[in-house]
Design an enzyme around this catalytic site. Structure first.
Site, short mmCIF file in Angstrom:
data_model
loop_
_atom_site.label_atom_id
_atom_site.label_comp_id
_atom_site.label_asym_id
_atom_site.label_seq_id
_atom_site.Cartn_x
_atom_site.Cartn_y
_atom_site.Cartn_z
N CYS A 119 42.60 89.37 -51.32
CA CYS A 119 43.83 88.62 -51.59
C CYS A 119 43.41 87.17 -51.51
CB CYS A 119 44.92 88.92 -50.57
SG CYS A 119 46.37 87.88 -50.80
N CYS A 122 46.41 84.71 -49.60
CA CYS A 122 46.64 84.85 -48.17
C CYS A 122 45.91 86.08 -47.68
CB CYS A 122 48.13 84.87 -47.82
SG CYS A 122 49.16 85.90 -48.85
N SER A 123 46.57 87.19 -47.55
CA SER A 123 45.89 88.36 -47.01
C SER A 123 46.74 89.59 -47.26
CB SER A 123 45.65 88.20 -45.53
OG SER A 123 46.87 87.85 -44.93
N CYS A 124 47.35 89.69 -48.43
CA CYS A 124 48.12 90.88 -48.76
C CYS A 124 47.17 92.07 -48.69
CB CYS A 124 48.73 90.76 -50.14
SG CYS A 124 49.88 89.38 -50.27
#
Lengths: 218, 123
Positions: A119, A122-124
């Site tokens: 991702c 961000c950090s999906c």
């Protein structure tokens, strides 16, 4: 894990008091307490439901869920077809469901194609099947390098891809999260779903690793 | 980014274990609050993802190497920003409440439960 809990460096107040009173928590801990206590007073969150949710993510939702999905797909061709067609629905069949209304798309590794998930913003991450992401997944170097130099990233994780293998990088979003269906390792023909699930690592479902080889029993 | 890619920049990777989900309790609480507020329909998950990526970009611009260890700090900042922008709580109330908690800790003898005083609470 060598990660400890650190309290230094973020003292909420400057003076060095004597230690008869309770230790003042770190700045972020205080801010969370402030926010939580206000939200609880407004009736927007219930403290017990917060504890329940935390326990869920700390102990019950993790890569073992994804491993069971993968093992099912390896042993049940009809399930695999459903998983690749509509990932979220097939995952729900095994009882794992997202809370954010996100869809999960499952991409299959084959001898010709290797998939890698990132991702970049961000950090999906596919929480229902993998739990919360590891630290490196959230790090800027991984987020940028997975796109700029994916083969180099794989090498660092110990995966050497042949030049003939096509590498696809999938950038997750808040609406679509990806999970990799790793290749079933050779020599696992006789294994049942449970033993197969043990070979499926978190990294193999992100695409930075491969499923483990079965242990040779003497 | 125009900078040269540092190929050694990836942090040590916890390859042997699944690693801790949360490193400190406040990280877990910030996470759970966010999920609960989303479930209460106070924001959409896309709004949340946008707020979080903005916060991460801001931190990077301010020099955070962003190696993952500061992730929940960004998370918390994004949550504060989103709930104040949505007028769920106001920024001044957050600041006052934080001070009230500091006073509560300083007032409470070690080992006893820390509680907000009524007056600090009401202010």
């Amino acid at each position: 894990m060598g990660e400890g809990h650190h309290h230094h460096g973020s003292q909420a107040h400057g003076e060095d008091h004597d230690h008869h009173h309770s230790d003042v928590p770190s700045d972020p801990a205080l801010r969370v307490k402030a926010l939580e206590s206000l939200l609880v007073e407004k009736g927007l969150v219930d403290p017990a439901s917060l504890d329940y949710l935390i326990d869920l993510y700390e102990t019950r939702i993790g890569p073992r869920n994804g491993a069971r999905v993968v093992a099912r797909a390896w042993t049940d061709p009809a399930y695999k077809a459903r998983l690749l067609a509509k990932g979220g629905l097939a995952i729900k069949e095994l009882g794992y469901e997202g809370r954010q209304g996100e869809d999960i798309v499952v991409v299959e590794n084959t001898p010709a194609v290797h998939n890698l998930v990132v991702c970049t913003l961000c950090s999906c991450y596919p929480w229902p099947v993998l739990g919360l992401p590891p630290v490196w997944y959230k790090s800027a170097p991984y987020r940028s390098r997975a796109v700029i130099d994916p083969r180099g990233v794989l090498r660092e994780f110990g995966v050497e891809l042949g030049g003939e293998v096509e590498l696809r990088v999938w950038d997750s979003t808040s609406e679509v999260r990806y999970m990799v269906l790793p290749q079933r390792p050779p020599g696992t023909e006789g294994l049942g779903e449970e033993s197969l699930a043990d070979l499926v690592t978190r990294d193999s479902m992100i695409g930075v690793g491969l499923a483990l080889a079965p242990k040779v029993t003497a | 980014m125009a900078t040269v890619v540092d190929l050694d920049a990836l942090p040590a990777i916890p390859r042997d274990a699944e690693g801790p989900v949360f490193r400190e309790p406040w990280e877990a609480q910030a996470f759970a609050l966010t999920v609960k507020l989303h479930e209460a329909c106070l924001f959409t998950w896309s709004e949340w993802a946008a707020a979080l990526s903005q916060e991460i970009a801001r931190a990077q611009a301010e020099g955070d190497p962003d190696l993952g260890a500061t992730y929940y700090r960004h998370w918390l900042a994004a949550l504060e920003r989103l709930v104040t922008a949505k007028r769920v709580v106001d920024a001044a109330a957050l600041g006052q409440r934080k001070q009230a908690w500091i006073q509560a800790y300083e007032r409470t003898p070690h080992g006893q439960p820390v509680q907000l005083a009524i007056d600090a609470h009401r202010r």
